[in-house]
Enzyme design. Structure first.
Site, PDB file in Angstrom:
ATOM      1  N   TYR A 146      37.858  17.807 -21.957  1.00 11.97           N
ATOM      2  CA  TYR A 146      36.887  17.248 -21.041  1.00 11.97           C
ATOM      3  C   TYR A 146      36.541  18.258 -20.272  1.00 11.97           C
ATOM      4  CZ  TYR A 146      35.016  14.414 -17.514  1.00 11.97           C
ATOM      5  OH  TYR A 146      34.208  13.799 -16.600  1.00 11.97           O
ATOM      6  N   GLU A 156      28.441  15.725 -17.957  1.00  8.75           N
ATOM      7  CA  GLU A 156      29.828  15.302 -18.558  1.00  8.75           C
ATOM      8  C   GLU A 156      30.059  15.623 -20.100  1.00  8.75           C
ATOM      9  OE1 GLU A 156      32.846  11.793 -17.471  1.00  8.75           O
ATOM     10  OE2 GLU A 156      31.065  11.123 -18.552  1.00  8.75           O
TER      11      GLU A 156
END
Length: 399
Positions: A119, A207
């Site tokens: 991530y 993101e």
């Protein structure tokens, strides 16, 4: 302003960020044609909506056992079947709420053999006043759950805008992901390019989930969510062309036309306030008195009568609104202008819910006179606490 995944990847690719090949599709035939342009033998068909959790989502119109909004396909027939299921149907995910979102666009990408998932996100860290790069080895899963259950697996690397992205930032990203050798170099390079994209587009958030290591040792962005600072969009006319108004709440879209700061909420008391801080205090005091606000609406400091009228209509268009509280502290905004707007809007929409108005500041007496002479059932209030108590009481009495 948010954009779709395929748009985000196309944008990031311009900054050199590694993304798999893929094509947008607006029809079943376009989806099949897209798959023919890809090397295969594995394809990924992805529903394009402004919400996360697509893979775990369910379509309202399909069987509960049907797959979600991200599907693997190995043949043209499987691509066709997935596209047929998705296009025009309503996908419900953890982020869309029970109403879901209709899928009008697809993204067909080349399949990737994944070894590890990470991530990585960039955002403005308001605590430090710097751009924060948030990284975790726990990619591909709900990052909020990771933050709650294993916060030690999330690392934040702040970047001073005066120096920009430096080599030590890249090394810190690679170390946080546990990468070494060539993969560490790829991680540093990718992070630097994402930082350039963040600054270059005036992004509010980028993101990447997941950032994947492929079987052939490449680092690649497999999913991307990008949102921009709407206040900076005057500098990016090209990015405004990416806006998909069908993905936006109709009331919020209407409010943006009048430069109103409006966010729909789940409560039953509509609020019209001038000033973000006062709006937050108004919502808080409504909750303190036992009910919930239906919206955040800041008309700003220099609203016209037309702008106030538009704001009032937007509030009343919400069927959940059982009462309205207007809380105005007039400085630049004059109370008589607010009063004219309230009266005009209430008469035009045939007001049928209780209305409590608290006015204070510039031209307050003139504003109160306009309201009292309007012939409308408007309940005046002396201060914010009085206004909140009165609107709650009026709504409960009308129930």
């Amino acid at each position: 302003m948010n954009i779709h995944e395929y748009q985000a990847k196309e944008l990031l690719a311009k900054f050199g960020v590694p993304v798999p090949a893929g094509f947008a599709a607006m029809s079943v035939e376009e989806a099949v044609a897209a798959s023919k342009k890809l090397p295969g033998p594995l394809y990924v068909v992805k529903a394009q909506i402004h919400a996360g959790g697509r893979g775990k989502g369910k379509f309202k119109e399909l069987s509960p056992d049907a797959k979600g909004g991200v599907r693997l396909a190995r043949t043209e027939d499987e691509v066709r079947a997935a596209a047929t299921d998705m296009l025009g149907n309503t996908l419900v995910t953890i982020q869309t709420g029970e109403h879901g979102k209709q899928v009008n666009r697809l993204y067909v990408t080349d399949g990737v053999d994944i070894e590890r998932e990470f991530y990585l996100a960039l955002l403005v860290n308001r605590a430090s006043g710097r751009i924060g790069m948030v990284v975790s080895t726990e990619g591909g899963v709900d990052i909020e759950t990771v933050a709650h259950e294993t916060p030690e697996k999330i690392h934040t690397i702040d970047i001073d805008p005066a120096t920009g992205f430096m080599p030590h930032h890249g090394r810190a990203v690679a170390a946080a992901l546990g990468l070494s050798g060539d993969l560490a170099k790829q991680a540093a390079s990718t992070a630097a390019k994402l930082y350039d994209a963040f600054l270059g587009t005036d992004a509010a958030q980028i993101e990447i989930n997941p950032l994947a290591v492929t079987a052939d040792g490449k680092l690649m962005v497999l999913d991307a969510k990008v949102g921009f600072d709407s206040n900076a969009m005057f500098r990016h006319k090209d990015l405004m062309d990416l806006r998909d108004e069908t993905e936006e709440d109709p009331a919020e879209l209407e409010a943006s036309k009048y430069d109103l700061a409006y966010i729909k909420l789940d409560g039953d008391i509509g609020c019209m306030v001038n000033g973000a801080g006062l709006a937050m205090a108004t919502m808080d005091i409504i909750k303190l008195n036992g009910m919930f606000p239906a919206n955040f609406l800041d008309v700003g400091g220099g609203a016209s009568k037309e702008k106030v009228t538009a704001a009032f209509k937007i509030i009343l268009a919400d069927p959940n609104v059982k009462g309205i509280l207007v809380n105005i502290f007039g400085g630049i905004m004059k109370c008589d202008i607010i009063a004219d707007g309230i009266v005009a809007a209430a008469k035009e929409v045939n007001l049928s819910v209780p209305l409590v108005v608290r006015l204070e500041g510039t031209n307050v007496e003139k504003g109160k006179e306009i309201l009292s002479n309007s012939g409308l059932a408007i309940v005046p209030a002396n201060d914010l606490g009085d206004a909140a108590r009165k609107i709650v009481a009026e709504v409960q009495k009308a129930a």
